[in-house]
Design a protein around this motif. Structure first.
Motif, short mmCIF file in Angstrom:
data_model
loop_
_atom_site.label_atom_id
_atom_site.label_comp_id
_atom_site.label_asym_id
_atom_site.label_seq_id
_atom_site.Cartn_x
_atom_site.Cartn_y
_atom_site.Cartn_z
N ALA A 98 0.81 -1.26 -0.17
CA ALA A 98 0.02 -0.09 -0.17
C ALA A 98 0.87 1.31 0.03
CB ALA A 98 -1.01 -0.02 1.30
N TYR A 153 -9.57 -0.07 -3.22
CA TYR A 153 -8.33 0.42 -2.83
C TYR A 153 -8.10 1.68 -3.99
CZ TYR A 153 -8.05 -4.16 -1.01
OH TYR A 153 -8.17 -5.20 -0.49
N LYS A 154 -8.17 2.88 -3.21
CA LYS A 154 -7.86 4.17 -3.87
C LYS A 154 -6.30 4.35 -3.70
CE LYS A 154 -12.66 5.67 -3.94
NZ LYS A 154 -13.51 6.90 -3.85
N ASN A 155 -5.62 4.32 -4.38
CA ASN A 155 -4.12 4.29 -4.16
C ASN A 155 -3.33 5.03 -5.40
OD1 ASN A 155 -1.25 4.15 -3.84
ND2 ASN A 155 -1.52 2.49 -2.23
N ASN A 157 -0.37 5.60 -6.01
CA ASN A 157 0.96 4.95 -6.17
C ASN A 157 0.73 3.57 -7.11
OD1 ASN A 157 2.53 6.86 -5.16
ND2 ASN A 157 2.00 6.14 -3.02
N HIS A 158 -0.53 3.20 -7.05
CA HIS A 158 -0.44 1.90 -7.63
C HIS A 158 -1.10 2.12 -9.22
CE1 HIS A 158 -1.12 -0.63 -3.83
NE2 HIS A 158 0.09 -0.02 -4.05
#
Length: 281
Positions: free
Chosen positions: A26, A80-82, A84-85
């Protein structure tokens, strides 16, 4: 940017492994390759009379594969609000183990994360067939997530070793996980000889140097098989991840690829990180 390959057959088991990867990394910038492979059944004589305006079986399977991957991607983005992904979808008409081998080499993959149901009954082994083939063919660390395992930070890592592998060069991904999650490493040595050889002692010192900034606990056990020692340790201590180096000249392949149910009914209940040794062909 870390490159992580996530195979999926669109099952709940595969999705669970993908979710584990999202949680584990994460805090890191990652490019995830969502992979689905398909192999259409053989054409029968009746189907060969189809109209040229109809889609072929291969096209039907490819469309289903691509649509399934897009659904998985959307589901991940909702949960999953990321920022960086990042994700790339790969749909391939190929066997999973062959495609894994090709993508790992072509994309320079750092880690494969996949779900495993294991096996049951008299033929029980540590992993299911797909995972075993992937480990044998893929020259890349592979993290196998047991079915229904709910993510928890890997604070305690169990690392069985016979000190027969040159340690620092193969443990990059383990070091990354340990540093990110401030994990303790429990080094388990199962032995029959009273003392380490000179080369084994040297590799133990190299391990200490490699993880000098981390918490290392050393355990030496005799009069037990490796399988029994691992089982007993996980039963008596909190373990969040099992890590082993796949050195074909060590105990690993015997542990991984032979039936063990008759011995202790052993099965992996925590995420299992398998790291190929530099010498593995």
């Amino acid at each position: 940017m870390k490159k992580i390959l996530l195979p999926t057959d669109f099952s709940a088991n595969a999705l669970n492994a993908i979710c584990y990867a999202m949680e584990l990394f994460a805090g890191e910038e990652c490019l995830f390759f969502l992979l689905n492979t398909y192999t259409p059944v053989l054409y029968d004589n009746e189907y060969l009379t189809y109209s040229s305006t109809q889609p072929t079986l291969t096209e039907i399977y490819r469309n289903k594969s691509q649509q399934g991957l897009e659904r998985v991607r959307r589901r991940i983005l909702r949960k999953y609000k990321n920022e960086n992904h990042h994700f790339e979808l790969v749909s391939s008409f190929n066997l999973l183990s062959d495609e894994l081998k090709e993508i790992v080499k072509e994309k320079k993959i750092d880690l494969v994360v996949m779900g495993t149901k294991g096996a049951t009954g008299a033929e029980e082994i540590l992993f299911g067939t797909h995972t075993v083939h992937a480990i044998k063919k893929t020259r890349c660390p592979l993290l196998a997530i047991p079915a229904h395992f709910e993510y928890r930070p890997p604070k305690n890592i169990l690392f069985p070793t016979d000190y027969e592998t040159e340690i620092p060069g193969v443990l990059k991904i383990m070091r990354n996980i340990v540093d990110t999650h401030n994990s303790a490493i429990n080094v388990l040595h199962v032995y029959s000889e009273l003392n380490l050889t000179e080369s084994q002692a040297g590799r133990k010192k190299a391990l200490v140097r490699a993880f000098k900034d981390n918490k290392l606990n050393f355990f030496s056990i005799t009069d037990k098989t490796v399988t029994r020692a691992i089982y007993d340790f996980t039963e008596e201590n909190e373990v969040d991840m099992l890590v082993m180096v796949n050195n074909k000249h060590s105990f690993f392949e015997n542990l991984l690829f032979r039936p063990v149910v008759n011995e202790i009914g052993f099965n992996v209940k925590v995420p299992f990180l398998v790291i190929p040794s530099n010498k593995k062909s």
